[in-house]
Design a protein around this motif. Structure first.
Motif, mmCIF file in Angstrom:
data_model
loop_
_atom_site.group_PDB
_atom_site.id
_atom_site.type_symbol
_atom_site.label_atom_id
_atom_site.label_comp_id
_atom_site.label_asym_id
_atom_site.label_seq_id
_atom_site.Cartn_x
_atom_site.Cartn_y
_atom_site.Cartn_z
ATOM 1 N N LYS A 186 0.857 -1.258 0.086
ATOM 2 C CA LYS A 186 0.171 -0.018 0.107
ATOM 3 C C LYS A 186 0.837 1.281 0.121
ATOM 4 C CE LYS A 186 -4.092 -1.894 2.070
ATOM 5 N NZ LYS A 186 -5.186 -1.474 3.270
ATOM 6 N N TYR A 187 0.532 2.288 -0.891
ATOM 7 C CA TYR A 187 1.192 3.398 -0.988
ATOM 8 C C TYR A 187 0.255 4.779 -0.779
ATOM 9 C CZ TYR A 187 4.385 0.313 -3.836
ATOM 10 O OH TYR A 187 5.047 -0.731 -3.843
ATOM 11 N N ALA A 188 0.732 5.798 0.043
ATOM 12 C CA ALA A 188 0.130 6.837 0.118
ATOM 13 C C ALA A 188 0.910 8.126 0.680
ATOM 14 C CB ALA A 188 -1.115 6.593 1.294
ATOM 15 N N ILE A 208 10.024 -2.806 -10.886
ATOM 16 C CA ILE A 208 10.001 -3.974 -10.152
ATOM 17 C C ILE A 208 10.969 -4.311 -9.336
ATOM 18 C CG2 ILE A 208 8.299 -4.839 -12.132
ATOM 19 C CD1 ILE A 208 10.886 -6.154 -13.474
ATOM 20 N N GLU A 209 12.389 -3.416 -9.586
ATOM 21 C CA GLU A 209 13.327 -3.671 -8.836
ATOM 22 C C GLU A 209 13.437 -3.019 -7.454
ATOM 23 O OE1 GLU A 209 15.758 -5.744 -9.630
ATOM 24 O OE2 GLU A 209 14.733 -6.297 -11.433
ATOM 25 N N ASP A 210 12.574 -2.105 -7.123
ATOM 26 C CA ASP A 210 12.423 -1.225 -5.792
ATOM 27 C C ASP A 210 11.023 -1.100 -5.610
ATOM 28 O OD1 ASP A 210 12.651 0.187 -3.662
ATOM 29 O OD2 ASP A 210 13.968 1.648 -4.478
ATOM 30 N N ILE A 211 10.144 -1.708 -4.908
ATOM 31 C CA ILE A 211 8.878 -1.661 -4.548
ATOM 32 C C ILE A 211 8.578 -0.528 -3.280
ATOM 33 C CG2 ILE A 211 8.310 -3.869 -5.504
ATOM 34 C CD1 ILE A 211 8.211 -4.795 -2.453
ATOM 35 N N SER A 212 9.564 0.094 -2.845
ATOM 36 C CA SER A 212 9.291 1.112 -1.808
ATOM 37 C C SER A 212 8.745 2.211 -2.204
ATOM 38 C CB SER A 212 10.745 1.271 -1.116
ATOM 39 O OG SER A 212 11.691 1.896 -2.020
ATOM 40 N N ARG A 213 8.576 2.714 -3.452
ATOM 41 C CA ARG A 213 7.742 3.869 -3.811
ATOM 42 C C ARG A 213 7.240 3.377 -5.194
ATOM 43 N NH1 ARG A 213 13.047 4.308 -3.795
ATOM 44 N NH2 ARG A 213 13.194 5.674 -1.973
ATOM 45 N N ILE A 214 6.031 4.232 -5.469
ATOM 46 C CA ILE A 214 5.512 4.423 -6.799
ATOM 47 C C ILE A 214 5.617 5.802 -7.181
ATOM 48 C CG2 ILE A 214 4.144 2.187 -6.529
ATOM 49 C CD1 ILE A 214 1.700 4.067 -6.187
ATOM 50 N N TYR A 215 5.115 6.159 -8.501
ATOM 51 C CA TYR A 215 5.004 7.469 -9.214
ATOM 52 C C TYR A 215 3.654 7.831 -9.456
ATOM 53 C CZ TYR A 215 10.183 6.689 -8.718
ATOM 54 O OH TYR A 215 11.570 6.408 -8.314
ATOM 55 N N LEU A 216 2.878 8.657 -9.112
ATOM 56 C CA LEU A 216 1.711 8.970 -9.449
ATOM 57 C C LEU A 216 1.684 10.196 -10.333
ATOM 58 C CD1 LEU A 216 -1.490 8.693 -7.104
ATOM 59 C CD2 LEU A 216 -1.103 10.842 -8.367
ATOM 60 N N LEU A 217 0.899 9.928 -11.140
ATOM 61 C CA LEU A 217 0.805 11.329 -12.196
ATOM 62 C C LEU A 217 -0.191 12.213 -11.862
ATOM 63 C CD1 LEU A 217 1.326 12.623 -14.824
ATOM 64 C CD2 LEU A 217 -0.559 11.039 -15.886
ATOM 65 N N ASP A 218 0.133 13.454 -11.692
ATOM 66 C CA ASP A 218 -0.721 14.848 -11.364
ATOM 67 C C ASP A 218 -1.188 15.098 -12.723
ATOM 68 O OD1 ASP A 218 -1.961 16.716 -10.557
ATOM 69 O OD2 ASP A 218 -0.466 17.699 -9.469
ATOM 70 N N SER A 270 5.732 3.585 0.047
ATOM 71 C CA SER A 270 4.924 2.515 0.686
ATOM 72 C C SER A 270 4.626 2.984 2.109
ATOM 73 C CB SER A 270 5.388 1.592 0.417
ATOM 74 O OG SER A 270 6.770 1.105 1.242
ATOM 75 N N ILE A 271 3.439 2.771 2.554
ATOM 76 C CA ILE A 271 2.969 3.057 4.049
ATOM 77 C C ILE A 271 2.700 1.728 4.733
ATOM 78 C CG2 ILE A 271 2.218 5.069 3.793
ATOM 79 C CD1 ILE A 271 -0.682 3.703 3.706
ATOM 80 N N TYR A 272 2.653 0.491 3.910
ATOM 81 C CA TYR A 272 2.562 -0.775 4.482
ATOM 82 C C TYR A 272 2.837 -2.044 3.593
ATOM 83 C CZ TYR A 272 0.537 -4.084 8.002
ATOM 84 O OH TYR A 272 0.445 -5.028 8.946
ATOM 85 N N PRO A 273 3.897 -2.300 3.920
ATOM 86 C CA PRO A 273 5.036 -2.181 4.809
ATOM 87 C C PRO A 273 5.724 -0.843 4.580
ATOM 88 C CG PRO A 273 5.495 -4.446 3.508
ATOM 89 C CD PRO A 273 4.455 -3.453 2.817
ATOM 90 N N GLN A 299 -3.564 -10.702 3.733
ATOM 91 C CA GLN A 299 -2.788 -9.811 4.552
ATOM 92 C C GLN A 299 -1.679 -9.412 3.837
ATOM 93 O OE1 GLN A 299 -2.610 -12.066 8.244
ATOM 94 N NE2 GLN A 299 -3.469 -10.515 9.360
ATOM 95 N N ILE A 300 -1.207 -8.104 4.204
ATOM 96 C CA ILE A 300 0.113 -7.647 3.710
ATOM 97 C C ILE A 300 0.956 -7.723 4.766
ATOM 98 C CG2 ILE A 300 0.804 -5.341 2.841
ATOM 99 C CD1 ILE A 300 -1.679 -4.665 1.690
ATOM 100 N N PRO A 301 2.120 -8.194 4.469
ATOM 101 C CA PRO A 301 3.289 -8.289 5.462
ATOM 102 C C PRO A 301 3.744 -6.920 6.158
ATOM 103 C CG PRO A 301 3.766 -9.516 3.722
ATOM 104 C CD PRO A 301 2.614 -8.749 3.238
ATOM 105 N N GLY A 302 3.776 -6.911 7.575
ATOM 106 C CA GLY A 302 4.254 -5.726 8.007
ATOM 107 C C GLY A 302 5.600 -5.745 8.374
ATOM 108 N N SER A 303 6.367 -4.782 9.237
ATOM 109 C CA SER A 303 7.881 -4.462 9.241
ATOM 110 C C SER A 303 8.220 -5.899 10.051
ATOM 111 C CB SER A 303 7.810 -3.577 10.465
ATOM 112 O OG SER A 303 7.539 -2.199 9.730
ATOM 113 N N ALA A 304 7.569 -6.425 11.118
ATOM 114 C CA ALA A 304 8.051 -7.481 11.666
ATOM 115 C C ALA A 304 7.829 -8.982 10.934
ATOM 116 C CB ALA A 304 7.100 -7.813 13.109
ATOM 117 N N ASN A 305 6.798 -8.856 10.018
ATOM 118 C CA ASN A 305 6.729 -9.957 9.158
ATOM 119 C C ASN A 305 7.966 -10.040 8.008
ATOM 120 O OD1 ASN A 305 3.231 -9.222 9.374
ATOM 121 N ND2 ASN A 305 4.362 -11.076 10.107
#
Length: 696
Positions: free
Chosen positions: A545-547, A569-579, A590-593, A623-629
């Protein structure tokens, strides 16, 4: 398109002073200060444009001409596949509505468009009138009354609406709205159904795909009838094909298709495919072969680039454990005119659209090999090509690759004729050159071309190079050897790739280039995109999830797929949203994880971790894995791979592709120094590694 170009008489800022280009002497240029003694100085072109203080100065007229020619070039590339009459008609329609498009841009405050309208369409202005004083209705009426048009105002308004609708769906592709969709192999309507035509004897080989607006029940009938009764060495005429289709429709208890419908469908099959099947390899219609060959004939640098993949017959090892991880794949792009290497990607990943993207990004950007690898020469070949020539593999024909080339680079995609390797002869010869002149001297090279297990084992036992080592040596070979070596396919007066390139530069000037600060922009643009819904809890993409507060204004619980995003696909920690207002992409973490927990993690590794957590009962499928997961999943996965990695080379390769660092102790057999004599390149590698160790 954010491109810069430096030609004779161009002015630019450098080190706080204004300079003018006096002449071009590749790889240098001659310049002088505008307000100084006008003493001519010689500077290296590549070093100049990489300097932080360099800034090109262009006047408005040059920018206008560049924009107009760029737009025309982009549009032409979209309709090259059309027959001459249909292509001419589409461009004629565009010429009728072009004054309206320019007028609308001028009214919105675009000064360049206002100047362009005054210069190119002043015949539609009466004495005392300006672009701002004339209204749209009057302009359309005057265009309609012009003898070169002869169309009614309603027709012009319809053409304009079709163009704008197509442009809104696909940027820089508005001209598609001016072409009859029945003659385009583009899926543009929901009622278009694909008709895949395969080889009559090799059903896995797709020869062509056309779209038809018929009921689904007709697709299998047309497919069987055309493949069996029309394609092949003794293909029947359309009349006999229509009879066979009519019989099949009667047996299926559906309404028969009329002759005209069948005729229009078969008339849209690629004529080269028909000739190839009808006459075989040696007897193809020479007109069609020559036509295809001429389309790929390059007359300047960056006009035609060939791209292909090859699996290098050399085993590489993991730099942490010393275990062999298999043979890497090389994706290479060669300039047809100069034979210079334009771009490359070397990795353990199998051929894919992502590898093509990496190769293209490497090609359009400056390589900076002196800085990165300490090469003797600069790899001074970069920029955006006009045409990409590729084979018919799924990794090249995917919508992602075509969209990347056509929509982002505004270049043209062409494919080699099926089963005709001679059309890719340039890059195939280079692959042989790499094997014979470069790889054969390296330990770990596999001499036999077949899948001989003993040969593979022998190569694995001799392997001493890591993937990064091989990449560094390959860059040295390309930059310092191949580009300066004699090439039999080039003219005698400039028989090396560099000489051929510099000769063209003396006549045409240096090609446009992308500045370093614009490279991140192109990196984002080349990423794949999709439409997603932005809900109260964010955007969900592949179970992440991203926000962000900046993008909260796009939240909508009613509209589905309301946001366009790009992802890596090589870095899922962020996406790019078109304004849609600023027409720029906003980085969304990403907010979760959390982003810091999965920074640099590939989608492949995340999917493996999630699957393992589900198997262990740590999370459910929903479920989406959290930090501990995530932390626990990494530990479980590492333990699983470490247990398998000692005896399983495919598992080692899978682990490294997924982004894991293996820590298994190096076996004693790998610590021993090879007794075979080292080649010159291996000695170079040893020296490089020793220097790196000394420097820490």
């Amino acid at each position: 398109m954010r491109l810069c170009s430096l030609r004779i008489d161009d002015t630019f800022m450098w080190c706080g002073s204004k300079f003018i280009v006096h002449n071009i002497e590749p790889p240098n240029i001659l310049i002088f200060k505008e307000d100084g003694e006008r003493k001519i100085s010689k500077v290296n072109y590549y070093s100049l444009i990489n300097d932080d203080s360099f800034e090109l100065i262009s006047d408005s007229h040059k920018r206008i001409d560049k924009q107009i020619s760029k737009a025309e070039s982009n549009q032409r590339s979209l309709v090259d596949a059309l027959p001459d009459k249909r292509r001419e008609l589409a461009f004629k329609k565009l010429s009728w509505i072009k004054p309206i498009l320019t007028w609308e841009n001028a009214k919105s405050g675009d000064m360049y468009a206002a100047i362009a309208f005054s210069e190119n369409y002043k015949k539609y202005l009466k004495d005392g009138e300006t672009v701002q004083s004339i209204n749209k209705k009057t302009l359309i009426e005057r265009i309609s009354e012009n003898k070169d048009c002869g169309k009614s105002t309603r027709q012009l308004e319809r053409y304009l609406a079709d163009y704008l609708k197509s442009e809104s769906q696909r940027e820089n592709h508005g001209i598609e709205g001016l072409v009859s969709k029945a003659h385009m192999n583009t899926h543009v309507r929901i009622d278009d159904l694909p008709l895949e035509l395969c080889h009559p004897k090799k059903k896995e080989l797709v020869l062509d795909t056309i779209y038809v607006r018929l009921g689904e029940e007709y697709i299998p009938i047309l497919k069987v009838a055309i493949e069996n009764y029309y394609l092949g060495k003794r293909r029947k005429n359309v009349a006999k094909l229509h009879v066979n289709i009519e019989i099949m429709c009667i047996n299926a208890k559906i309404e028969s298709l009329d002759y005209d419908t069948v005729y229009k469908i078969v008339n849209r099959i690629n004529p080269y495919v028909l000739e190839k099947l009808a006459h075989g390899d040696g007897n193809t219609d020479p007109k069609i072969v020559n036509s295809n060959a001429n389309q790929s004939f390059a007359k300047a640098p960056l006009q035609v680039i060939e791209i292909d993949h090859v699996k290098l017959p050399i085993t590489v090892i993991d730099e942490n454990t010393g275990y062999d991880v298999g043979e890497p794949w090389l994706t290479l792009a060669v300039d047809v005119y100069t034979r210079k290497i334009w771009g490359m990607d070397l990795s353990l990943h199998d051929p894919s659209g992502h590898k093509v993207m990496n190769c293209i990004f490497n090609g359009i950007c400056m390589k900076r090999t002196k800085e990165k690898y300490g090469t003797i020469n600069d790899w001074d070949f970069h920029g955006i090509p006009t045409v990409f020539l590729m084979d018919n593999g799924s990794d090249f024909t995917s919508n992602y690759v075509k969209s990347m080339i056509e929509d982002v680079l505004h270049s043209e995609v062409r494919y080699r004729p099926i089963a005709t390797p001679r059309y890719g002869g340039i890059i195939e010869r280079y692959f042989r050159t790499i094997n014979q002149e470069f790889l054969e001297d390296l330990l770990g090279f596999r001499y036999k071309r077949n899948d001989d297990n003993n040969d593979r084992k022998a190569a694995a036992e001799d392997a001493i190079l890591t993937l990064n080592n091989l990449r560094e040596l390959l860059v040295h070979y390309i930059t310092d050897i191949y580009h300066h070596d004699v090439h039999k396919g080039l003219p005698l007066e400039c028989n090396t790739p560099c000489a051929r390139y510099y000769q063209a530069i003396e006549i045409m000037g240096y090609p446009p280039f992308i500045k370093e600060e614009d490279e991140p922009y192109y990196k984002i643009q080349l990423l794949p995109s999709t439409m997603k819904s932005y809900r109260n809890d964010g955007i969900r993409e592949e179970n992440v999830k991203y926000a962000s507060p900046e993008t909260a204004r796009f939240i909508s619980n009613k509209r589905k797929n309301n946001c366009k995003i790009k992802f890596d696909i090589e870095d899922i920690s962020r996406i790019y949203l078109l304004d849609p207002e600023s027409k720029s992409y906003i980085e969304v973490p990403s907010i979760y994880p959390p982003a810091d927990e999965i920074s640099g993690m590939s989608r492949k590794l995340f999917q493996i971790i999630r699957k393992l957590l589900i198997e262990k009962g740590e999370i459910t499928k929903q479920q989406i894995p959290g930090s501990a997961n995530i932390v626990k999943g990494k530990e479980l996965l590492a333990a699983k791979y470490e247990a398998m990695v000692k005896t399983n080379m495919p598992i080692r390769r899978l682990a490294l592709n997924a982004g894991l660092n293996l820590t298994v102790n190096l076996p004693s057999s790998r610590i021993d120094t090879p007794e075979l004599p080292l080649s010159r390149r291996q000695q170079l590698l040893a020296n490089l590694n020793n220097e790196k160790k000394k420097n820490g």
